[in-house]
Design an enzyme around this catalytic site. Structure first.
Site, PDB file in Angstrom:
ATOM      1  CG  LEU A   1       4.024  25.471  35.622  1.00  0.00           C
ATOM      2  CD1 LEU A   1       3.313  26.204  36.748  1.00  0.00           C
ATOM      3  CD2 LEU A   1       4.605  24.144  36.120  1.00  0.00           C
TER       4      LEU A   1
ATOM      5  CG  HIS B   1       6.603  38.785  31.742  1.00  0.00           C
ATOM      6  ND1 HIS B   1       7.406  37.739  31.371  1.00  0.00           N
ATOM      7  CD2 HIS B   1       6.685  39.708  30.750  1.00  0.00           C
ATOM      8  CE1 HIS B   1       7.947  38.011  30.190  1.00  0.00           C
ATOM      9  NE2 HIS B   1       7.525  39.196  29.793  1.00  0.00           N
TER      10      HIS B   1
ATOM     11  CB  ALA C   1       7.704  47.501  38.242  1.00  0.00           C
TER      12      ALA C   1
HETATM   13  C1  GAR Z   1      12.613  38.551  37.470  1.00  0.00           C
HETATM   14  O1  GAR Z   1      12.901  39.697  36.726  1.00  0.00           O
HETATM   15  C2  GAR Z   1      11.313  37.942  36.990  1.00  0.00           C
HETATM   16  O2  GAR Z   1      10.340  38.878  36.627  1.00  0.00           O
HETATM   17  C3  GAR Z   1      11.782  37.171  35.784  1.00  0.00           C
HETATM   18  O3  GAR Z   1      13.044  36.656  36.148  1.00  0.00           O
HETATM   19  C4  GAR Z   1      13.630  37.451  37.180  1.00  0.00           C
HETATM   20  C5  GAR Z   1      13.887  36.574  38.370  1.00  0.00           C
HETATM   21  O4  GAR Z   1      14.600  37.252  39.368  1.00  0.00           O
HETATM   22  N1  GAR Z   1      10.834  36.157  35.425  1.00  0.00           N
HETATM   23  C6  GAR Z   1      10.598  35.772  34.176  1.00  0.00           C
HETATM   24  O5  GAR Z   1      11.184  36.222  33.229  1.00  0.00           O
HETATM   25  C7  GAR Z   1       9.533  34.700  34.044  1.00  0.00           C
HETATM   26  N2  GAR Z   1       9.090  34.615  32.681  1.00  0.00           N
HETATM   27  P1  GAR Z   1      14.578  36.775  40.896  1.00  0.00           P
HETATM   28  O6  GAR Z   1      14.962  35.298  40.912  1.00  0.00           O
HETATM   29  O7  GAR Z   1      15.647  37.624  41.534  1.00  0.00           O
HETATM   30  O8  GAR Z   1      13.213  37.015  41.464  1.00  0.00           O
END
Ligand code: GAR
Length: 205
Positions: free
Chosen positions: A97, A113, A183
């Site tokens: 964003l 993250h 986590a």
């Molecule tokens: C998660 O690991 C989240 O932390 C990461 O993507 C995955 C989404 O999984 N996010 C990022 O990398 C943002 N920069 P989910 O759709 O199963 O929650």
């Protein structure tokens, strides 16, 4: 009881969204209520999870709006205002964003993250790529971070962090799952409750 109105922004499978929904159902996320789920990816499974939980959900198509980030954010803002949203949670939202948008919600946008910021973060570090980078660097400890979102990608104030061990033989997929289980799915609902409760306290004066 007054609750913070929460919108969750997603792009993919939505396991973090599920962790938020489960926490709300258990009564742990009690100062806020997830009232809206928005995806920037058509057919994201996260939308199905929202539907199954009876939460209003929608896909906002950047392409149909002309393909610019400006038009996407203008529509996002319109929808968020229409729903009177107090807190925006980025839960696997794979789009950055702009500062023009984030400055409209200071301390009102949080993100999860999958690494210990300031390691393996910023532009290009998202999803599985983060774990690939951690493994190829050879770190023995990684983890997850929940932080406020500002104009610097992954640069806002940290709310919670938790370390997770890297184990011999880890693949990016195995490590991703461990970081989620140990986590992300714990920290994100906890942070949602903390920030919601702070918002309510501020509203009540
Ligand atoms: C998660 O690991 C989240 O932390 C990461 O993507 C995955 C989404 O999984 N996010 C990022 O990398 C943002 N920069 P989910 O759709 O199963 O929650």
């Amino acid at each position: 009881m007054l609750k913070a109105r929460i919108a969750v922004l997603v792009s993919g499978g939505g396991t973090n969204l599920q962790a938020l929904i489960d926490s709300q159902n258990r009564g742990e996320l009690k100062s806020g209520e997830i009232v809206l789920v928005i995806s920037n990816v058509k057919g994201a499974y996260a939308l199905e999870r929202a539907k199954n939980a009876g939460i209003e959900n929608m896909f906002i198509s950047k392409k149909r709006l002309g393909g610019t980030q400006e038009a996407f954010e203008a529509e996002l803002l319109r929808v968020l205002r229409e729903h009177d949203i107090d807190l925006i949670i980025l839960a696997g939202f794979m789009s950055i964003l702009t500062g023009e948008f984030t400055k409209l919600y200071p301390d009102r946008i949080i993100n999860v993250h999958p690494a210990l910021i300031p390691s393996f973060c910023g532009k290009g570090y998202y999803g599985l790529h983060v774990h690939e980078a951690a493994l190829s660097y050879g770190v023995k400890v990684t983890g997850a971070t929940v932080h406020f979102v500002n104009e610097v990608p992954d640069g806002g104030r940290i709310i919670y962090q938790k370390a997770v061990e890297v184990q011999d033989g880890d693949t990016p997929e195995i490590l991703q799952r461990r970081v989620m289980e140990q986590a992300e799915w714990i920290l994100l609902p906890r942070a949602a409750e903390k920030v919601s409760s702070d918002i309510i306290k501020a509203q009540e004066g």
